[in-house]
Design an enzyme around this catalytic site. Structure first.
Site, PDB file in Angstrom:
ATOM      1  N   TYR A   1       4.084  54.828  19.272  1.00 36.22           N
ATOM      2  CA  TYR A   1       3.441  54.434  17.966  1.00 36.22           C
ATOM      3  C   TYR A   1       4.227  55.517  16.814  1.00 36.22           C
ATOM      4  O   TYR A   1       4.654  55.158  15.833  1.00 36.22           O
ATOM      5  CB  TYR A   1       2.068  54.334  17.779  1.00 36.22           C
ATOM      6  CG  TYR A   1       1.591  53.906  16.480  1.00 36.22           C
ATOM      7  CD1 TYR A   1       1.608  52.587  16.140  1.00 36.22           C
ATOM      8  CD2 TYR A   1       0.971  54.859  15.583  1.00 36.22           C
ATOM      9  CE1 TYR A   1       1.116  52.324  14.810  1.00 36.22           C
ATOM     10  CE2 TYR A   1       0.301  54.378  14.620  1.00 36.22           C
ATOM     11  CZ  TYR A   1       0.576  53.090  14.125  1.00 36.22           C
ATOM     12  OH  TYR A   1      -0.053  52.905  12.780  1.00 36.22           O
TER      13      TYR A   1
ATOM     14  N   SER B   1       2.498  56.025   8.452  1.00 42.06           N
ATOM     15  CA  SER B   1       1.264  56.603   9.076  1.00 42.06           C
ATOM     16  C   SER B   1       1.388  58.071   9.090  1.00 42.06           C
ATOM     17  O   SER B   1       2.535  58.565   9.158  1.00 42.06           O
ATOM     18  CB  SER B   1       1.118  56.050  10.647  1.00 42.06           C
ATOM     19  OG  SER B   1       0.075  56.727  11.207  1.00 42.06           O
TER      20      SER B   1
HETATM   21  N1  LIG Z   1      -5.480  51.056  10.323  1.00 41.92           N
HETATM   22  C1  LIG Z   1      -5.259  52.304  10.270  1.00 41.92           C
HETATM   23  O1  LIG Z   1      -5.940  53.262  10.716  1.00 41.92           O
HETATM   24  C2  LIG Z   1      -3.761  52.670   9.978  1.00 41.92           C
HETATM   25  C3  LIG Z   1      -3.281  53.897  10.050  1.00 41.92           C
HETATM   26  C4  LIG Z   1      -2.021  53.993   9.818  1.00 41.92           C
HETATM   27  C5  LIG Z   1      -1.124  53.107   9.506  1.00 41.92           C
HETATM   28  N2  LIG Z   1      -1.324  51.753   9.604  1.00 41.92           N
HETATM   29  C6  LIG Z   1      -0.346  50.815   9.547  1.00 41.92           C
HETATM   30  O2  LIG Z   1      -0.788  49.809   8.674  1.00 41.92           O
HETATM   31  C7  LIG Z   1      -0.224  48.765   8.821  1.00 41.92           C
HETATM   32  C8  LIG Z   1      -1.368  47.622   8.780  1.00 41.92           C
HETATM   33  O3  LIG Z   1      -2.051  47.757   9.754  1.00 41.92           O
HETATM   34  P1  LIG Z   1      -3.613  47.421   9.677  1.00 41.92           P
HETATM   35  O4  LIG Z   1      -4.635  48.659  10.013  1.00 41.92           O
HETATM   36  O5  LIG Z   1      -3.886  46.685   8.451  1.00 41.92           O
HETATM   37  O6  LIG Z   1      -3.610  46.387  11.054  1.00 41.92           O
HETATM   38  P2  LIG Z   1      -4.177  44.845  10.983  1.00 41.92           P
HETATM   39  O7  LIG Z   1      -4.076  44.436  12.490  1.00 41.92           O
HETATM   40  O8  LIG Z   1      -5.479  44.741  10.429  1.00 41.92           O
HETATM   41  O9  LIG Z   1      -3.185  44.019  10.320  1.00 41.92           O
HETATM   42  C9  LIG Z   1      -1.749  43.756  10.745  1.00 41.92           C
HETATM   43  C10 LIG Z   1      -1.355  42.451  10.114  1.00 41.92           C
HETATM   44  O10 LIG Z   1       0.042  42.505  10.633  1.00 41.92           O
HETATM   45  C11 LIG Z   1       0.081  41.140  11.403  1.00 41.92           C
HETATM   46  N3  LIG Z   1       1.194  41.405  12.282  1.00 41.92           N
HETATM   47  C12 LIG Z   1       1.285  42.240  13.410  1.00 41.92           C
HETATM   48  N4  LIG Z   1       2.820  42.016  13.933  1.00 41.92           N
HETATM   49  C13 LIG Z   1       3.244  41.155  13.256  1.00 41.92           C
HETATM   50  C14 LIG Z   1       4.377  40.623  13.415  1.00 41.92           C
HETATM   51  N5  LIG Z   1       5.377  41.090  14.314  1.00 41.92           N
HETATM   52  N6  LIG Z   1       5.177  39.572  12.333  1.00 41.92           N
HETATM   53  C15 LIG Z   1       4.333  39.593  11.326  1.00 41.92           C
HETATM   54  N7  LIG Z   1       3.070  39.826  11.289  1.00 41.92           N
HETATM   55  C16 LIG Z   1       2.622  40.723  12.287  1.00 41.92           C
HETATM   56  C17 LIG Z   1      -1.176  40.726  12.101  1.00 41.92           C
HETATM   57  O11 LIG Z   1      -1.079  39.328  12.561  1.00 41.92           O
HETATM   58  C18 LIG Z   1      -2.115  41.325  11.220  1.00 41.92           C
HETATM   59  O12 LIG Z   1      -2.415  40.205  10.186  1.00 41.92           O
HETATM   60  C19 LIG Z   1       0.721  49.109  10.306  1.00 41.92           C
HETATM   61  O13 LIG Z   1       2.003  49.114  10.025  1.00 41.92           O
HETATM   62  C20 LIG Z   1      -0.009  49.950  10.876  1.00 41.92           C
HETATM   63  O14 LIG Z   1       0.767  50.604  11.688  1.00 41.92           O
HETATM   64  C21 LIG Z   1      -2.714  51.713   9.911  1.00 41.92           C
END
Ligand SMILES: NC(=O)c1ccc[n+]([C@@H]2O[C@H](COP(=O)([O-])OP(=O)(O)OC[C@H]3O[C@@H](n4cnc5c(N)ncnc54)[C@H](O)[C@@H]3O)[C@@H](O)[C@H]2O)c1
Length: 590
Positions: A473, A460
């Site tokens: 985080y 991130s």
């Molecule tokens: N959305 C943002 O702004 C953003 C920014 C930077 C980084 N990220 C990173 O991107 C990645 C995806 O995030 P997103 O925004 O798509 O979130 P999201 O919540 O839409 O999707 C995350 C998915 O991961 C699954 N998940 C969570 N914990 C889990 C576990 N222990 N085992 C298996 N599956 C699990 C959830 O069920 C969900 O389907 C994450 O690592 C997040 O930290 C997101």
């Protein structure tokens, strides 16, 4: 009459043609589609042993290999000069296929000079009806090459001159091979002795796996392939060198001898062309046998079944078609969009999530979008035993991964002193340990296989942007970033790329599931709603992150900030970190 061969399990026979005796080996059931493998310079048919075994045992094809005249155990023409013309090589090919598959057209696969001569086979009239398809790797048609040079000489724009010079530099060895006696002396002397070691060091061709039995004489005779054909054909390329069978072109991106640009104009010569690219060097029959066997199987099966050839167009389809890709956290947001992007590119997708229903939906939609196969698996990435079970099942049932995307992650917001040790554990268990488990369990098998691959870890922008609101985080993501850098250094020698993706604010579900520390439930829900609104106003779609992921793998990038704010913060963190520290101090929400 057939006899046992040096290739494990192969039957061998001799085919007499044009004053030479060709050593021909066969594997598998002659009733099945016949795949003829033609080797390059300075190899013998044994260079194909790994691919041939997979095509016969796993794919069930009738596989035929032969030593080109003057190579391996085939005899050499006398005199050598004039004995290796493309016309004579075509006579040999026809004599072999008339013997091994008299009633059915064959699927030709050529590497290096095996591909150069197979281009002749597939573009001359007398083989029409005898070739069902052609898979070409690292060996252009001399006619197409001649036209490619002429087009650039006639209209020499700076870009075209650059292309000419680029390929000219890569062709240094061709000039040497035209000199009299020198190549023969070199191959029979020091070069011949050191060749396996050179290949091992430069190409990472497994040393003990590279066949050397007939190397000095193969290399010395093979010099005539160049002398008898290259100059004459490049000067006067045939005007009608159109392919009369579908062609699959496999281009290794790191080929030291051939520029990828050589194939830019190929569509005009090949009406049915499927392009594939591979992050590899020149000797892919030795270094990437699994990928080659999979692509040949897919192509041959489509042609035999009368279906359109797979993934004929699209940059990502060229690179990822048929590859095995696993995405964690694939049930939502960035993970789901990434699974879909790989599916659209024709990859086989394993969608993993702790939410079984969401993973199943992603797999179903992936199949609809274009994945030839897609599976859903349920696992919590923070659970080591569950991940071990997952890895065991994936490797047993689907194979070794080509691309792993460690994406699953959770959000946690709150100051350091309101973050409990339990909060810390939860976020580190998923965001950091989940990535460690994925890299260990799937990366180890990738490395063991020795045929390259790629690992993508979703970090991130928080990894390099300090914050009062996200200490746990951000720490988890900073650790993922450094883990990716360390692993990239360690795995580079095994051709496994590692990328850290660093998105900024992306419109996904993470805002409604992220936890807020130090507040009661009502306040937590209010804050979740508030940040969901903020993220949807920002409205950066996860599909764009997915596109950046596929690009990053294609170009083997190390760290990729996605979204303008993530790119800006990345620049500031490198050149003006004080500004980011100042922003973190004054803004309690960041
Ligand atoms: N959305 C943002 O702004 C953003 C920014 C930077 C980084 N990220 C990173 O991107 C990645 C995806 O995030 P997103 O925004 O798509 O979130 P999201 O919540 O839409 O999707 C995350 C998915 O991961 C699954 N998940 C969570 N914990 C889990 C576990 N222990 N085992 C298996 N599956 C699990 C959830 O069920 C969900 O389907 C994450 O690592 C997040 O930290 C997101």
């Amino acid at each position: 009459m057939t006899t046992p061969s040096m290739l494990k399990g192969a039957r061998e026979r001799w085919v007499r043609t044009g004053g030479v005796e060709l050593c021909v080996a066969e594997l598998g059931d002659p009733e099945q589609p016949t795949v003829v493998l033609v080797h390059g310079y300075p190899d013998s048919k044994e260079v194909w042993s790994e691919v041939a075994a997979r095509l016969a045992d796993r794919c069930g094809f009738h596989v035929v290999l032969y030593d080109v005249r003057g190579h391996g155990r085939s005899t050499a023409p006398q005199p050598l000069r004039g004995g290796f013309t493309l016309a004579k090589l075509t006579d040999d090919f026809l004599a072999v296929v008339d013997t091994v598959s008299p009633n059915h057209p064959v699927h030709v696969v050529g590497h290096d000079w095996g591909s150069v001569q197979s281009w002749e086979f597939v573009t001359v009239g007398r083989t029409e009806g005898r070739i069902a398809s052609f898979t070409s790797m690292s060996g252009p048609s001399l006619d197409h090459f001649g036209h490619w040079i002429n087009a650039r000489m006639k209209r020499p724009t700076p870009r075209r001159v650059g292309q000419l010079l680029g390929q000219g530099a890569k062709s240094w060895y061709v000039y040497l091979l035209h000199t009299p006696a020198l190549p023969e002396l070199a191959w029979r002397g020091p070069l011949g002795k050191r060749w396996p070691k050179i290949l091992q060091r430069v190409e990472k061709v497994p040393g003990d796996g590279y066949p050397t039995a007939s190397l000095p004489s193969d290399a010395a005779h093979g010099a005539w392939l160049y002398r008898d054909n290259v100059r004459a054909r490049l000067r006067r390329p045939r005007p009608d060198a159109y392919a009369h069978a579908p062609v699959q072109l496999i281009t290794p991106q790191g080929d030291a001898f051939l520029s990828e640009r050589l194939y830019d104009d190929l569509d005009q010569w090949v009406p049915r062309l499927t392009r594939r690219t591979l992050p590899a060097k020149h000797w892919i029959p030795r270094t990437r046998p699994d990928q080659l066997a999979a692509w040949i199987e897919e192509f041959v099966t489509a042609v035999e079944g009368g279906r359109p050839e797979p993934a004929a167009t699209g940059r990502h389809a060229e690179r990822f078609g048929g590859q095995l890709v696993l995405v964690t956290g694939a049930g939502s947001g960035i993970g789901r969009a990434t699974a879909f992007a790989f599916a659209e590119a024709g990859a086989r997708v394993v969608a993993v999530d702790r939410d079984a229903e969401a993973a199943t939906r992603t797999a179903e939609l992936s199949r609809l979008i274009g994945a030839p196969e897609a599976w859903a698996e349920t696992a919590d990435v923070s659970d080591e035993q569950a991940m071990e079970k997952l890895a065991e099942k994936v490797h047993r049932a689907y194979g070794v991964l080509d691309v792993l995307v460690n994406n699953a992650g959770i959000g946690l917001s709150g100051s350091f002193f309101t973050t409990t040790t339990d909060d810390w554990r939860k976020v580190l268990d998923v965001n950091l340990w989940g990535v460690i488990h994925g890299c260990r369990l799937f990366g180890a098998r990738m490395a063991e296989r020795g045929q390259g691959g790629h690992i993508v870890n979703i970090a991130s922008a928080a990894a390099y942007q300090p914050s009062r609101a996200l200490p746990a985080y951000s720490t988890s993501k900073a650790a993922v970033l450094m883990l990716s850098e360390c692993l990239r250094a360690e795995l580079a020698s095994q051709d496994i790329g590692v990328t850290a993706i660093c998105p900024g604010l992306v419109n996904t579900n993470i805002t409604s599931t992220a936890r807020f520390t130090g507040v009661d439930e009502t306040e937590e829900r209010r804050r979740q709603k508030h940040s969901a609104r903020l993220y949807s106003l920002r409205n950066y779609p996860p599909e764009k992150v997915a596109g950046a992921i596929l690009d990053a793998v294609t170009h083997n990038r190390a760290v990729v900030p996605v979204t303008p704010e993530a790119r800006g913060a990345h620049l500031l963190s490198r050149f003006m970190p004080g500004v980011l520290r100042g922003i973190a101090r004054v803004n309690p929400k960041l």
